[in-house]
Write a protein that holds these residues in place. Structure first.
Motif, PDB file in Angstrom:
ATOM      1  N   VAL A   5      10.751  10.434  -6.946  1.00 11.14           N
ATOM      2  CA  VAL A   5       9.401  10.130  -7.418  1.00 11.14           C
ATOM      3  C   VAL A   5       9.051   8.741  -6.901  1.00 11.14           C
ATOM      4  CG1 VAL A   5       7.940   9.801  -9.460  1.00 11.14           C
ATOM      5  CG2 VAL A   5       9.731  11.562  -9.477  1.00 11.14           C
ATOM      6  N   ILE A   6       7.920   8.644  -6.191  1.00  5.93           N
ATOM      7  CA  ILE A   6       7.511   7.353  -5.614  1.00  5.93           C
ATOM      8  C   ILE A   6       6.480   6.702  -6.529  1.00  5.93           C
ATOM      9  CG2 ILE A   6       6.577   6.195  -3.564  1.00  5.93           C
ATOM     10  CD1 ILE A   6       8.976   7.939  -2.863  1.00  5.93           C
ATOM     11  N   GLY A   7       6.788   5.503  -7.025  1.00  7.05           N
ATOM     12  CA  GLY A   7       5.879   4.806  -7.944  1.00  7.05           C
ATOM     13  C   GLY A   7       6.390   4.990  -9.365  1.00  7.05           C
ATOM     14  N   ALA A   8       6.704   3.881 -10.036  1.00  5.97           N
ATOM     15  CA  ALA A   8       7.263   3.949 -11.393  1.00  5.97           C
ATOM     16  C   ALA A   8       6.236   3.539 -12.435  1.00  5.97           C
ATOM     17  CB  ALA A   8       8.508   3.066 -11.478  1.00  5.97           C
ATOM     18  N   GLY A   9       4.953   3.620 -12.102  1.00  2.31           N
ATOM     19  CA  GLY A   9       3.871   3.252 -13.022  1.00  2.31           C
ATOM     20  C   GLY A   9       3.718   4.284 -14.125  1.00  2.31           C
ATOM     21  N   ILE A  31       8.078  -0.054  -5.169  1.00  2.00           N
ATOM     22  CA  ILE A  31       8.144  -1.141  -4.199  1.00  2.00           C
ATOM     23  C   ILE A  31       8.546  -2.448  -4.887  1.00  2.00           C
ATOM     24  CG2 ILE A  31       5.706  -1.839  -4.378  1.00  2.00           C
ATOM     25  CD1 ILE A  31       5.716  -1.882  -1.285  1.00  2.00           C
ATOM     26  N   ALA A  32       8.239  -2.547  -6.190  1.00  3.19           N
ATOM     27  CA  ALA A  32       8.496  -3.786  -6.931  1.00  3.19           C
ATOM     28  C   ALA A  32       9.590  -3.563  -7.973  1.00  3.19           C
ATOM     29  CB  ALA A  32       7.210  -4.242  -7.624  1.00  3.19           C
ATOM     30  N   GLN A  33      10.605  -4.419  -7.956  1.00  4.09           N
ATOM     31  CA  GLN A  33      11.714  -4.295  -8.925  1.00  4.09           C
ATOM     32  C   GLN A  33      11.196  -4.387 -10.364  1.00  4.09           C
ATOM     33  OE1 GLN A  33      15.155  -3.767  -8.031  1.00  4.09           O
ATOM     34  NE2 GLN A  33      15.276  -3.316 -10.219  1.00  4.09           N
ATOM     35  N   ALA A  34      10.229  -5.282 -10.590  1.00  8.04           N
ATOM     36  CA  ALA A  34       9.705  -5.456 -11.959  1.00  8.04           C
ATOM     37  C   ALA A  34       9.041  -4.165 -12.451  1.00  8.04           C
ATOM     38  CB  ALA A  34       8.708  -6.613 -11.993  1.00  8.04           C
ATOM     39  N   SER A  35       8.297  -3.493 -11.562  1.00  7.90           N
ATOM     40  CA  SER A  35       7.638  -2.231 -11.958  1.00  7.90           C
ATOM     41  C   SER A  35       8.670  -1.147 -12.205  1.00  7.90           C
ATOM     42  CB  SER A  35       6.682  -1.754 -10.862  1.00  7.90           C
ATOM     43  OG  SER A  35       5.762  -2.755 -10.561  1.00  7.90           O
ATOM     44  N   LEU A  36       9.717  -1.142 -11.383  1.00  2.68           N
ATOM     45  CA  LEU A  36      10.786  -0.156 -11.555  1.00  2.68           C
ATOM     46  C   LEU A  36      11.467  -0.361 -12.915  1.00  2.68           C
ATOM     47  CD1 LEU A  36      12.503   2.127 -10.337  1.00  2.68           C
ATOM     48  CD2 LEU A  36      13.926   0.374  -9.262  1.00  2.68           C
ATOM     49  N   ASP A  93      -5.221   4.269   2.155  1.00  3.20           N
ATOM     50  CA  ASP A  93      -4.386   3.716   3.233  1.00  3.20           C
ATOM     51  C   ASP A  93      -2.927   3.633   2.803  1.00  3.20           C
ATOM     52  OD1 ASP A  93      -6.602   3.516   4.805  1.00  3.20           O
ATOM     53  OD2 ASP A  93      -7.054   1.464   4.200  1.00  3.20           O
ATOM     54  N   LEU A  94      -2.724   3.258   1.553  1.00  2.00           N
ATOM     55  CA  LEU A  94      -1.353   3.172   1.028  1.00  2.00           C
ATOM     56  C   LEU A  94      -0.686   4.551   1.061  1.00  2.00           C
ATOM     57  CD1 LEU A  94       0.901   1.598  -0.525  1.00  2.00           C
ATOM     58  CD2 LEU A  94      -0.197   2.370  -2.617  1.00  2.00           C
ATOM     59  N   LYS A  95      -1.415   5.575   0.607  1.00  2.00           N
ATOM     60  CA  LYS A  95      -0.810   6.912   0.550  1.00  2.00           C
ATOM     61  C   LYS A  95      -0.536   7.443   1.960  1.00  2.00           C
ATOM     62  CE  LYS A  95      -2.333   8.207  -4.027  1.00  2.00           C
ATOM     63  NZ  LYS A  95      -1.253   8.012  -4.986  1.00  2.00           N
ATOM     64  N   ASN A 115       0.688  13.152  -6.424  1.00  2.00           N
ATOM     65  CA  ASN A 115       0.044  13.208  -7.735  1.00  2.00           C
ATOM     66  C   ASN A 115      -1.363  12.595  -7.670  1.00  2.00           C
ATOM     67  OD1 ASN A 115       0.159  13.602 -10.675  1.00  2.00           O
ATOM     68  ND2 ASN A 115       0.180  11.373 -10.790  1.00  2.00           N
ATOM     69  N   THR A 116      -1.900  12.413  -6.456  1.00  2.00           N
ATOM     70  CA  THR A 116      -3.219  11.788  -6.333  1.00  2.00           C
ATOM     71  C   THR A 116      -4.244  12.470  -7.238  1.00  2.00           C
ATOM     72  OG1 THR A 116      -5.015  11.195  -4.856  1.00  2.00           O
ATOM     73  CG2 THR A 116      -3.843  13.209  -4.305  1.00  2.00           C
ATOM     74  N   SER A 117      -5.153  11.668  -7.774  1.00  2.00           N
ATOM     75  CA  SER A 117      -6.200  12.199  -8.639  1.00  2.00           C
ATOM     76  C   SER A 117      -7.358  12.750  -7.825  1.00  2.00           C
ATOM     77  CB  SER A 117      -6.752  11.082  -9.523  1.00  2.00           C
ATOM     78  OG  SER A 117      -5.732  10.502 -10.267  1.00  2.00           O
TER      79      SER A 117
HETATM   80  N1  LIG Z   1      -3.479   7.119 -14.757  1.00  2.00           N
HETATM   81  C1  LIG Z   1      -3.790   8.402 -14.922  1.00  2.00           C
HETATM   82  O1  LIG Z   1      -4.235   8.822 -15.985  1.00  2.00           O
HETATM   83  C2  LIG Z   1      -3.535   9.360 -13.781  1.00  2.00           C
HETATM   84  C3  LIG Z   1      -3.586  10.729 -14.050  1.00  2.00           C
HETATM   85  C4  LIG Z   1      -3.288  11.627 -13.010  1.00  2.00           C
HETATM   86  C5  LIG Z   1      -2.980  11.145 -11.752  1.00  2.00           C
HETATM   87  N2  LIG Z   1      -2.960   9.799 -11.504  1.00  2.00           N
HETATM   88  C6  LIG Z   1      -2.603   9.335 -10.156  1.00  2.00           C
HETATM   89  O2  LIG Z   1      -1.241   8.927 -10.172  1.00  2.00           O
HETATM   90  C7  LIG Z   1      -1.043   7.886  -9.216  1.00  2.00           C
HETATM   91  C8  LIG Z   1      -0.421   6.694  -9.911  1.00  2.00           C
HETATM   92  O3  LIG Z   1      -1.276   6.252 -10.934  1.00  2.00           O
HETATM   93  P1  LIG Z   1      -0.753   5.334 -12.132  1.00  2.00           P
HETATM   94  O4  LIG Z   1      -1.794   5.389 -13.177  1.00  2.00           O
HETATM   95  O5  LIG Z   1       0.656   5.696 -12.466  1.00  2.00           O
HETATM   96  O6  LIG Z   1      -0.780   3.890 -11.424  1.00  2.00           O
HETATM   97  P2  LIG Z   1       0.040   2.573 -11.800  1.00  2.00           P
HETATM   98  O7  LIG Z   1      -0.758   1.443 -11.290  1.00  2.00           O
HETATM   99  O8  LIG Z   1       0.458   2.600 -13.251  1.00  2.00           O
HETATM  100  O9  LIG Z   1       1.402   2.726 -10.950  1.00  2.00           O
HETATM  101  C9  LIG Z   1       1.454   2.707  -9.556  1.00  2.00           C
HETATM  102  C10 LIG Z   1       2.845   2.245  -9.155  1.00  2.00           C
HETATM  103  O10 LIG Z   1       2.981   2.420  -7.719  1.00  2.00           O
HETATM  104  C11 LIG Z   1       3.766   1.354  -7.253  1.00  2.00           C
HETATM  105  N3  LIG Z   1       3.613   1.251  -5.807  1.00  2.00           N
HETATM  106  C12 LIG Z   1       2.582   0.713  -5.101  1.00  2.00           C
HETATM  107  N4  LIG Z   1       2.830   0.816  -3.779  1.00  2.00           N
HETATM  108  C13 LIG Z   1       4.025   1.425  -3.645  1.00  2.00           C
HETATM  109  C14 LIG Z   1       4.824   1.811  -2.536  1.00  2.00           C
HETATM  110  N5  LIG Z   1       4.433   1.561  -1.291  1.00  2.00           N
HETATM  111  N6  LIG Z   1       5.999   2.417  -2.775  1.00  2.00           N
HETATM  112  C15 LIG Z   1       6.417   2.649  -4.040  1.00  2.00           C
HETATM  113  N7  LIG Z   1       5.706   2.315  -5.129  1.00  2.00           N
HETATM  114  C16 LIG Z   1       4.528   1.718  -4.937  1.00  2.00           C
HETATM  115  C17 LIG Z   1       3.270   0.133  -8.036  1.00  2.00           C
HETATM  116  O11 LIG Z   1       4.200  -0.925  -8.006  1.00  2.00           O
HETATM  117  C18 LIG Z   1       3.101   0.758  -9.429  1.00  2.00           C
HETATM  118  O12 LIG Z   1       4.294   0.621 -10.196  1.00  2.00           O
HETATM  119  C19 LIG Z   1      -2.405   7.625  -8.578  1.00  2.00           C
HETATM  120  O13 LIG Z   1      -2.509   8.366  -7.405  1.00  2.00           O
HETATM  121  C20 LIG Z   1      -3.358   8.134  -9.635  1.00  2.00           C
HETATM  122  O14 LIG Z   1      -4.601   8.523  -9.099  1.00  2.00           O
HETATM  123  C21 LIG Z   1      -3.219   8.895 -12.506  1.00  2.00           C
END
Ligand SMILES: NC(=O)c1ccc[n+]([C@@H]2O[C@H](COP(=O)([O-])OP(=O)(O)OC[C@H]3O[C@@H](n4cnc5c(N)ncnc54)[C@H](O)[C@@H]3O)[C@@H](O)[C@H]2O)c1
Length: 295
Positions: A5-9, A31-36, A93-95, A115-117
Motif C-alpha cells: 500500500v503506497i501512502g500511509a495517510g 515517502i515520509a518516515q513521520a507519516s509512516l 503528476d505525483l500519481k 485509490n484515487t478519488s
Molecule cells: N480522504 C478521503 O476521504 C478519501 C476517500 C477516498 C479516496 N481518497 C483518496 O485516497 C488518496 C489518499 O488520500 P488521503 O486522504 O489518505 O491523503 P493523506 O494526505 O491523508 O495521505 C497521503 C499520504 O501519501 C504520502 N505520500 C505522498 N507522496 C508519496 C509518495 N511519492 N510515495 C509514498 N507516499 C507518498 C504522504 O506522505 C501522506 O502520508 C487520494 O488519492 C485521495 O483522493 C481519499
C-alpha cells in the motif's frame, strides 16, 4: 497475498489495516518516515478500539499487526507484491510518477490499483506498460468501517484483473461495485457538487455552518452534514476532485467555490489540519464551528 500500500495517510493506513486483518501480508509504504509512523500508530489505535468494542480479539489484533511491515523505500517495498494499492496524495503528476516507478519495480504479474478519488484510471494506466493490469480500487473513509469499494475499469483494464479485484474486495468483507472511468466515477461525481453547493450557500450567507449541516442531516437523513463530511475527507482533497471534474467535463457547474480555494490556500484542511468548517480537537467528538464562521 502480498499487498503493498503506497501512502500511509488516512486512507492508506485503513487499507493496510483491512487487508492485514483478513490475513494478507501487507507492506505499508510512505515517502515520509513521520507519516509512516503516524499511519502505523493509527492502525494500532483503531485495532485497540475494535478489541475494546469486542469486534475482534486481542489475538486477532496481534495477528493483524504481525501482517504489516512499514517501509520508506518504494522500490524494495513492492518487489514481491502481487497487488499494489496506491493511496498517496491526490495529485495527478505525483500519481503518474508513482505509477511509472511501480511499473519499473513491481513484478510483471502484479496488479496496480489506485485509490484515487477522481483521477482518470486510463490516464494513470497509460504511463505503464501494463494498462490491462491497472484498475481503480476506491475505498471509502473510514476504510475499516465503510463497506463500499468502487471498482473502476480503465479503458484497457482486463476482465481477469477486474474479477480478481472484485473477488478480493468481497473476501475482505467489502461490497464491490464496478463502474467505468469518467471523471469522479460515480461516488464523487455526485458527492462533490453537493459539498461545493453547501460551501457556496455558506459563502453567499444563505445559512451558517450548523444550519446547512442540520438541514442535510435532519431533512435528508444524512448521517453527517456536507460541511462536516468535507472536513472529514480533507478540503484539499475536495478541491482537487472538483478541479478534476471541472477540467474533465469542461462544465462551469463544477467550478470550486472561491471560499473552498481560499481555505485550502490558508491551510485550513479540516480534520487533518485541526480546522476547516469546524475546529477539530484530537480526542473530542464535540462539533465546534470554526471561529471564522461566527459561531
Ligand atoms: N480522504 C478521503 O476521504 C478519501 C476517500 C477516498 C479516496 N481518497 C483518496 O485516497 C488518496 C489518499 O488520500 P488521503 O486522504 O489518505 O491523503 P493523506 O494526505 O491523508 O495521505 C497521503 C499520504 O501519501 C504520502 N505520500 C505522498 N507522496 C508519496 C509518495 N511519492 N510515495 C509514498 N507516499 C507518498 C504522504 O506522505 C501522506 O502520508 C487520494 O488519492 C485521495 O483522493 C481519499
Amino acid at each position: 497475498m502480498n499487498i503493498s500500500v503506497i501512502g500511509a495517510g488516512q486512507m492508506g493506513n485503513g487499507i493496510a489495516h483491512v487487508f492485514a486483518q483478513s490475513g494478507h501480508s501487507v507492506t505499508l509504504i510512505d515517502i515520509a518516515q513521520a507519516s509512516l509512523d503516524k499511519g502505523l500508530a493509527t492502525i494500532g489505535k483503531n485495532l485497540d478500539r475494535q478489541v475494546a468494542k469486542g469486534s475482534i480479539t486481542e489475538e486477532q489484533k496481534l495477528a493483524t499487526l504481525k501482517n504489516i511491515a512499514g517501509s520508506t523505500d518504494m522500490a524494495a517495498g513492492v518487489r514481491a507484491a502481487e497487488l499494489v494499492v496506491e493511496a498517496a496524495t491526490e495529485n495527478v503528476d505525483l500519481k503518474l510518477k508513482i505509477f511509472k516507478d511501480l511499473d519499473a519495480h513491481a513484478p510483471a504479474g502484479c496488479i496496480l490499483a489506485t485509490n484515487t478519488s477522481s483521477i482518470s484510471i486510463t490516464r494513470i494506466a497509460a504511463v505503464t506498460k501494463r494498462p490491462q493490469q491497472v484498475i481503480g480500487m476506491h475505498f471509502m473513509n473510514p476504510v475499516p468501517v465503510m463497506k463500499l469499494v468502487e471498482v473502476i475499469r480503465g479503458y484497457d483494464t482486463s476482465d481477469t484483473v477486474t474479477t480478481t479485484v472484485v473477488d478480493l474486495s468481497t473476501a475482505i468483507g467489502k461490497v464491490p461495485v464496478t463502474v467505468n472511468d469518467y471523471a469522479g466515477f460515480i461516488a464523487n461525481r455526485i458527492l462533490m457538487p453537493m459539498i461545493n453547493e453547501s460551501i457556496e450557500a455558506l459563502f453567499q450567507g444563505v445559512g451558517g455552518v450548523s444550519e446547512i449541516d442540520a438541514i442535510m442531516k435532519l431533512g435528508m437523513a444524512h448521517p453527517m452534514g456536507p460541511l462536516q463530511l468535507a472536513d472529514f475527507i480533507g478540503l484539499d482533497t475536495c478541491l482537487a476532485i472538483l478541479r478534476v471534474l471541472h477540467e474533465g467535463f469542461g462544465n462551469p457547474k463544477y467550478a470550486p467555490c472561491p471560499l473552498l480555494v481560499q481555505m485550502v490556500t490558508a491551510g485550513k484542511l479540516g480534520v487533518k489540519s485541526g480546522e476547516g468548517f469546524y475546529v477539530h480537537t484530537p480526542g473530542s467528538k464535540e462539533l465546534v464551528v470554526s471561529p471564522a464562521f461566527g459561531k
